[in-house]
Write a protein that holds these residues in place. Structure first.
Motif, PDB file in Angstrom:
ATOM      1  N   UNK A 242       0.824  -1.212   0.000  1.00  0.00           N
ATOM      2  CA  UNK A 242       0.000   0.000   0.000  1.00  0.00           C
ATOM      3  C   UNK A 242       0.858   1.263   0.000  1.00  0.00           C
ATOM      4  N   UNK A 243       1.993   1.217   0.679  1.00  0.00           N
ATOM      5  CA  UNK A 243       2.875   2.391   0.652  1.00  0.00           C
ATOM      6  C   UNK A 243       3.428   2.612  -0.754  1.00  0.00           C
ATOM      7  N   UNK A 244       3.755   1.532  -1.419  1.00  0.00           N
ATOM      8  CA  UNK A 244       4.246   1.624  -2.800  1.00  0.00           C
ATOM      9  C   UNK A 244       3.202   2.282  -3.701  1.00  0.00           C
ATOM     10  N   UNK A 245       1.942   1.868  -3.553  1.00  0.00           N
ATOM     11  CA  UNK A 245       0.881   2.448  -4.374  1.00  0.00           C
ATOM     12  C   UNK A 245       0.669   3.916  -3.997  1.00  0.00           C
ATOM     13  N   UNK A 246       0.810   4.224  -2.704  1.00  0.00           N
ATOM     14  CA  UNK A 246       0.683   5.619  -2.294  1.00  0.00           C
ATOM     15  C   UNK A 246       1.697   6.508  -2.997  1.00  0.00           C
ATOM     16  N   UNK A 247       2.934   6.045  -3.077  1.00  0.00           N
ATOM     17  CA  UNK A 247       3.968   6.821  -3.789  1.00  0.00           C
ATOM     18  C   UNK A 247       3.723   6.807  -5.294  1.00  0.00           C
ATOM     19  N   UNK A 248       3.197   5.717  -5.796  1.00  0.00           N
ATOM     20  CA  UNK A 248       2.862   5.652  -7.223  1.00  0.00           C
ATOM     21  C   UNK A 248       1.777   6.671  -7.567  1.00  0.00           C
ATOM     22  N   UNK A 249       0.819   6.844  -6.664  1.00  0.00           N
ATOM     23  CA  UNK A 249      -0.233   7.836  -6.891  1.00  0.00           C
ATOM     24  C   UNK A 249       0.319   9.252  -6.751  1.00  0.00           C
ATOM     25  N   UNK A 250       1.299   9.443  -5.905  1.00  0.00           N
ATOM     26  CA  UNK A 250       1.941  10.760  -5.831  1.00  0.00           C
ATOM     27  C   UNK A 250       2.585  11.114  -7.163  1.00  0.00           C
ATOM     28  N   UNK A 251       3.220  10.136  -7.795  1.00  0.00           N
ATOM     29  CA  UNK A 251       3.813  10.363  -9.118  1.00  0.00           C
ATOM     30  C   UNK A 251       2.728  10.664 -10.144  1.00  0.00           C
ATOM     31  N   UNK A 252       1.594   9.982 -10.025  1.00  0.00           N
ATOM     32  CA  UNK A 252       0.494  10.233 -10.951  1.00  0.00           C
ATOM     33  C   UNK A 252      -0.016  11.665 -10.803  1.00  0.00           C
ATOM     34  N   UNK A 253      -0.114  12.140  -9.555  1.00  0.00           N
ATOM     35  CA  UNK A 253      -0.555  13.519  -9.324  1.00  0.00           C
ATOM     36  C   UNK A 253       0.417  14.499  -9.972  1.00  0.00           C
ATOM     37  N   UNK A 254       1.703  14.249  -9.827  1.00  0.00           N
ATOM     38  CA  UNK A 254       2.708  15.129 -10.442  1.00  0.00           C
ATOM     39  C   UNK A 254       2.625  15.078 -11.961  1.00  0.00           C
ATOM     40  N   UNK A 255       2.388  13.913 -12.512  1.00  0.00           N
ATOM     41  CA  UNK A 255       2.299  13.778 -13.964  1.00  0.00           C
ATOM     42  C   UNK A 255       1.115  14.572 -14.514  1.00  0.00           C
ATOM     43  N   UNK A 256      -0.028  14.470 -13.850  1.00  0.00           N
ATOM     44  CA  UNK A 256      -1.199  15.219 -14.312  1.00  0.00           C
ATOM     45  C   UNK A 256      -1.048  16.719 -14.055  1.00  0.00           C
ATOM     46  N   UNK A 257      -0.263  17.088 -13.059  1.00  0.00           N
ATOM     47  CA  UNK A 257       0.031  18.507 -12.860  1.00  0.00           C
ATOM     48  C   UNK A 257       0.841  19.050 -14.027  1.00  0.00           C
ATOM     49  N   UNK A 258       1.826  18.273 -14.504  1.00  0.00           N
ATOM     50  CA  UNK A 258       2.588  18.678 -15.686  1.00  0.00           C
ATOM     51  C   UNK A 258       1.694  18.748 -16.920  1.00  0.00           C
ATOM     52  N   UNK A 259       0.757  17.829 -17.019  1.00  0.00           N
ATOM     53  CA  UNK A 259      -0.208  17.831 -18.114  1.00  0.00           C
ATOM     54  C   UNK A 259      -1.002  19.142 -18.103  1.00  0.00           C
ATOM     55  N   UNK A 260      -1.454  19.546 -16.923  1.00  0.00           N
ATOM     56  CA  UNK A 260      -2.223  20.784 -16.798  1.00  0.00           C
ATOM     57  C   UNK A 260      -1.378  22.008 -17.147  1.00  0.00           C
ATOM     58  N   UNK A 261      -0.122  21.996 -16.779  1.00  0.00           N
ATOM     59  CA  UNK A 261       0.759  23.128 -17.108  1.00  0.00           C
ATOM     60  C   UNK A 261       0.886  23.303 -18.618  1.00  0.00           C
ATOM     61  N   UNK A 262       1.035  22.205 -19.328  1.00  0.00           N
ATOM     62  CA  UNK A 262       1.153  22.297 -20.788  1.00  0.00           C
ATOM     63  C   UNK A 262      -0.169  22.717 -21.422  1.00  0.00           C
TER      64      UNK A 262
END
Length: 330
Positions: A242-262
């Motif tokens: 579950x901790x691994x998935x938590x960090x994986x979701x943090x990366x997903x949030x960052x990825x979609x933040x970059x998507x929004x910036x573009x």
């Protein structure tokens, strides 16, 4: 002597069938009728089924002829409904039009909570947390090299992988509940909701872009490896999983933040939102791609919190069924 006796016995049994008198008739029909009964007596099942099938098949064809213009889907639907007695519910949208989606229903829709803190981060302290964080951060290098700024293609691959952990966790908790004759605290349903939500992200981005053949091959390989690896990891240590998935979701949030910036910078066209996204997240009719990405990022942030929360439960020496699950946490 024995051969002659065997031949006589065989002739005695088959004689009445082979040399039976034919029914009186005339012309070719008489020959056919005189031959067929004898053959039918030798092979009664096959000849009888052949003769009986012809008029029966004609009756079936005549019965089906009125439906010849119907589509195969309509014919299948009628056949299933008439046989099983199950008729799908007719659903309508708020404006009175027919509900167009089979993959989700109106009661599955919701408005995303975009007020959630997308910058929240769990600082790794214990060794399993540090290992999980290191593994997730290491995956950024091949991701950035492979996708670069192709955010929609990255989202497709990300969602095919992100939907795997909650499904695996839900299945294992389901089996544990059956094995131990105990309740799950709602966590089976919570994880299945998360898996379905991730899959809906994938269905949404399929309306934005289509994967190339080599991206499909990559998904096939990644899913096969990741499913088995996570399955074993969850069996060994649920708190690590579950901790691994938590960090994986943090990366997903960052990825979609970059998507929004573009999107905001105009590097990616802010196209109208797909119809499936408007109905699933109850977005305005004039919603754009930016609104969709914002909703998806909010979902990922909620998944991040739920998995870190599940890991914290294990770290405190409890099991998930001892704490109520965050059902409907979007």
């Amino acid at each position: 002597m024995s051969s002659r006796m065997a031949g006589a016995t065989l002739l005695r049994h088959l004689g009445p069938r082979l040399f039976v008198a034919a029914e009186p008739a005339s012309g070719l029909a008489a020959g056919a009728r005189g031959i067929m009964p004898a053959a039918a007596r030798i092979f009664p099942a096959r000849m009888a089924s052949t003769e009986a099938a012809a008029p029966h098949a004609k009756q079936e064809d005549d019965a089906k002829s009125p439906q010849a213009a119907a589509t195969p889907a309509q014919q299948n639907k009628k056949a299933v409904v008439s046989y099983w007695g199950i008729e799908p519910r007719k659903l309508v949208k708020d404006d009175g039009t027919e509900w167009p989606w089979f993959c989700f229903r109106p009661w599955d829709t919701y408005r995303p909570d975009t007020s959630i803190d997308v910058a929240k981060h769990h600082e790794p302290r214990a060794l399993p947390d540090k290992v999980a964080y290191f593994v997730v951060r290491s995956l950024r290098v091949p991701r950035d090299l492979f996708f670069q700024r192709r955010h929609a293609s990255h989202a497709l691959l990300l969602e095919t992988v992100a939907a795997v952990p909650p499904m695996v966790g839900g299945v294992l908790l389901h089996l544990r509940s059956l094995r131990r004759f105990e309740h799950s605290g709602g966590w089976i349903r919570a994880l299945m909701e998360e898996a379905e939500n991730e899959r809906m992200h994938l269905m949404t981005f399929m309306e934005v872009t289509q994967p190339r053949w080599w991206e499909r091959a990559l998904v096939l390989a990644a899913q096969g490896v990741f499913f088995n690896a996570y399955f074993v990891g969850y069996l060994i240590s649920p708190k690590f999983a579950h901790r691994f998935v938590g960090y994986l979701e943090e990366e997903a949030v960052e990825s979609y933040t970059e998507y929004l910036k573009d999107l905001e910078a105009g590097l990616i066209e802010n196209t109208p939102a797909p119809a499936i996204a408007i109905d699933y997240w109850r977005l305005p009719a004039d919603a754009r791609l930016k609104d969709v990405v914002t909703a998806v990022r909010a979902d990922e942030a909620h998944h991040r919190d739920a998995n870190h929360y599940a890991s914290d439960i294990h770290y405190q020496g409890m099991t998930l069924n001892q704490t109520p699950a965050p059902l409907g946490y979007h």
